[in-house]
Scaffold this active site. Sequence first.
Site, PDB file in Angstrom:
ATOM      1  N   THR A  64      11.761  -6.147  -0.891  1.00 39.80           N
ATOM      2  CA  THR A  64      10.484  -5.907  -1.577  1.00 39.80           C
ATOM      3  C   THR A  64      10.710  -5.548  -3.042  1.00 39.80           C
ATOM      4  O   THR A  64      10.089  -6.127  -3.943  1.00 39.80           O
ATOM      5  CB  THR A  64       9.711  -4.771  -0.871  1.00 39.80           C
ATOM      6  OG1 THR A  64       9.570  -5.103   0.509  1.00 39.80           O
ATOM      7  CG2 THR A  64       8.342  -4.569  -1.491  1.00 39.80           C
TER       8      THR A  64
ATOM      9  N   ASP B 179      14.598  -0.211   1.532  1.00 42.74           N
ATOM     10  CA  ASP B 179      15.253  -0.401   2.831  1.00 42.74           C
ATOM     11  C   ASP B 179      16.173  -1.620   2.741  1.00 42.74           C
ATOM     12  O   ASP B 179      17.319  -1.495   2.295  1.00 42.74           O
ATOM     13  CB  ASP B 179      14.170  -0.542   3.909  1.00 42.74           C
ATOM     14  CG  ASP B 179      14.725  -0.586   5.316  1.00 42.74           C
ATOM     15  OD1 ASP B 179      15.931  -0.334   5.498  1.00 42.74           O
ATOM     16  OD2 ASP B 179      13.961  -0.865   6.265  1.00 42.74           O
ATOM     17  N   SER B 180      15.689  -2.804   3.111  1.00 43.91           N
ATOM     18  CA  SER B 180      16.548  -3.995   2.980  1.00 43.91           C
ATOM     19  C   SER B 180      16.743  -4.361   1.506  1.00 43.91           C
ATOM     20  O   SER B 180      17.700  -5.039   1.152  1.00 43.91           O
ATOM     21  CB  SER B 180      15.916  -5.191   3.704  1.00 43.91           C
ATOM     22  OG  SER B 180      14.820  -5.700   2.974  1.00 43.91           O
ATOM     23  N   GLY B 181      15.813  -3.914   0.658  1.00 43.43           N
ATOM     24  CA  GLY B 181      15.874  -4.236  -0.762  1.00 43.43           C
ATOM     25  C   GLY B 181      15.032  -5.444  -1.142  1.00 43.43           C
ATOM     26  O   GLY B 181      14.844  -5.733  -2.320  1.00 43.43           O
TER      27      GLY B 181
ATOM     28  N   ASP C 240       2.927   4.222   6.433  1.00 41.41           N
ATOM     29  CA  ASP C 240       2.318   4.068   7.761  1.00 41.41           C
ATOM     30  C   ASP C 240       3.292   3.547   8.799  1.00 41.41           C
ATOM     31  O   ASP C 240       4.359   3.007   8.478  1.00 41.41           O
ATOM     32  CB  ASP C 240       1.137   3.100   7.693  1.00 41.41           C
ATOM     33  CG  ASP C 240       1.588   1.633   7.634  1.00 41.41           C
ATOM     34  OD1 ASP C 240       2.491   1.324   6.831  1.00 41.41           O
ATOM     35  OD2 ASP C 240       1.060   0.823   8.410  1.00 41.41           O
TER      36      ASP C 240
ATOM     37  N   LYS D  15       0.798  -1.205   0.000  1.00 38.36           N
ATOM     38  CA  LYS D  15       0.000   0.000   0.000  1.00 38.36           C
ATOM     39  C   LYS D  15       0.838   1.265   0.000  1.00 38.36           C
ATOM     40  O   LYS D  15       0.377   2.334  -0.389  1.00 38.36           O
ATOM     41  CB  LYS D  15      -0.905   0.017   1.258  1.00 38.36           C
ATOM     42  CG  LYS D  15      -1.951  -1.054   1.271  1.00 38.36           C
ATOM     43  CD  LYS D  15      -2.867  -0.848   2.493  1.00 38.36           C
ATOM     44  CE  LYS D  15      -2.710  -2.005   3.422  1.00 38.36           C
ATOM     45  NZ  LYS D  15      -3.533  -1.876   4.648  1.00 38.36           N
TER      46      LYS D  15
ATOM     47  N   ASP E  10       7.540   2.937  -2.240  1.00 37.67           N
ATOM     48  CA  ASP E  10       7.747   4.047  -1.315  1.00 37.67           C
ATOM     49  C   ASP E  10       9.172   4.078  -0.765  1.00 37.67           C
ATOM     50  O   ASP E  10       9.867   5.076  -0.890  1.00 37.67           O
ATOM     51  CB  ASP E  10       6.703   4.041  -0.175  1.00 37.67           C
ATOM     52  CG  ASP E  10       6.615   2.702   0.556  1.00 37.67           C
ATOM     53  OD1 ASP E  10       7.260   1.721   0.135  1.00 37.67           O
ATOM     54  OD2 ASP E  10       5.886   2.631   1.562  1.00 37.67           O
TER      55      ASP E  10
ATOM     56  N   LYS F 253      16.730   4.542   1.754  1.00 38.96           N
ATOM     57  CA  LYS F 253      17.395   4.644   3.053  1.00 38.96           C
ATOM     58  C   LYS F 253      18.870   4.345   2.893  1.00 38.96           C
ATOM     59  O   LYS F 253      19.255   3.409   2.187  1.00 38.96           O
ATOM     60  CB  LYS F 253      16.771   3.675   4.045  1.00 38.96           C
ATOM     61  CG  LYS F 253      15.398   4.109   4.484  1.00 38.96           C
ATOM     62  CD  LYS F 253      15.037   3.468   5.799  1.00 38.96           C
ATOM     63  CE  LYS F 253      13.585   3.711   6.106  1.00 38.96           C
ATOM     64  NZ  LYS F 253      13.116   2.852   7.213  1.00 38.96           N
TER      65      LYS F 253
END
Length: 179
Positions: free
Chosen positions: A110, A106-108, A162, A43, A103, A134
């Site tokens: 997704t 981060d860790s990559g 969120d 989302k 969005d 990030k």
Amino acid sequence: MGHPRSDIDVIFTAEQISDRLAALAGEISGLGLKDLAVVAVLKGSFVFAADLIRALHRVGMEPEVDFLTLSSYGKSTVSRGTVDILRDVAIDVTGRDILLVDDVLDSGRTLAYAKDLLSARGAGSIHTCVLIEKEVDRAIDIRADLTAFKCPNTFVVGYGMDMNYRFRELPFVGRVLSA
Ligand code: IMP
Ligand code: MG
């Protein structure tokens, strides 16, 4: 008396975001993509994608738009290390130029998961575009082709993002100081 407000530190204002999206749209229009489909990872990217496609319209582009709902976090703020498809795209991506929008990088996991999925289905090209990259060591070595903003390793909310299902409605990107 309004509603009680949480204490949020603004990191990127609505105006900074909108200026940056106009510049990104210019970059994207220069890529020479044909038969473009924007695939937004839900989302978290829904507000970013909504503004980005309108910025693309302003530079003369006419992308098709679809959504891929993935989950890697659940209610936690730390990646579980697995990615699940909650809702797949409806379009056939075979041979198409894809702009994959998320969005946060981060860790990559997704972005890599989504990119591998579309690539395995025969997408013609895939350009990745994230609102926030990030500045952390990634679990998966992946870079975004297009990045709106870089930010230090802090949990961000707002502009669609969120924390425990809250703060998506904020028109800016911020950091929760106290909820
Ligand atoms: P990754 O798989 O670890 O790269 O995490 C990326 C996904 O986790 C993004 O698609 C976001 O939905 C979510 N995420 C990561 N960091 C944040 C954050 O700071 N705020 C909100 N969501 C985040
Ligand atoms: Mg996400």
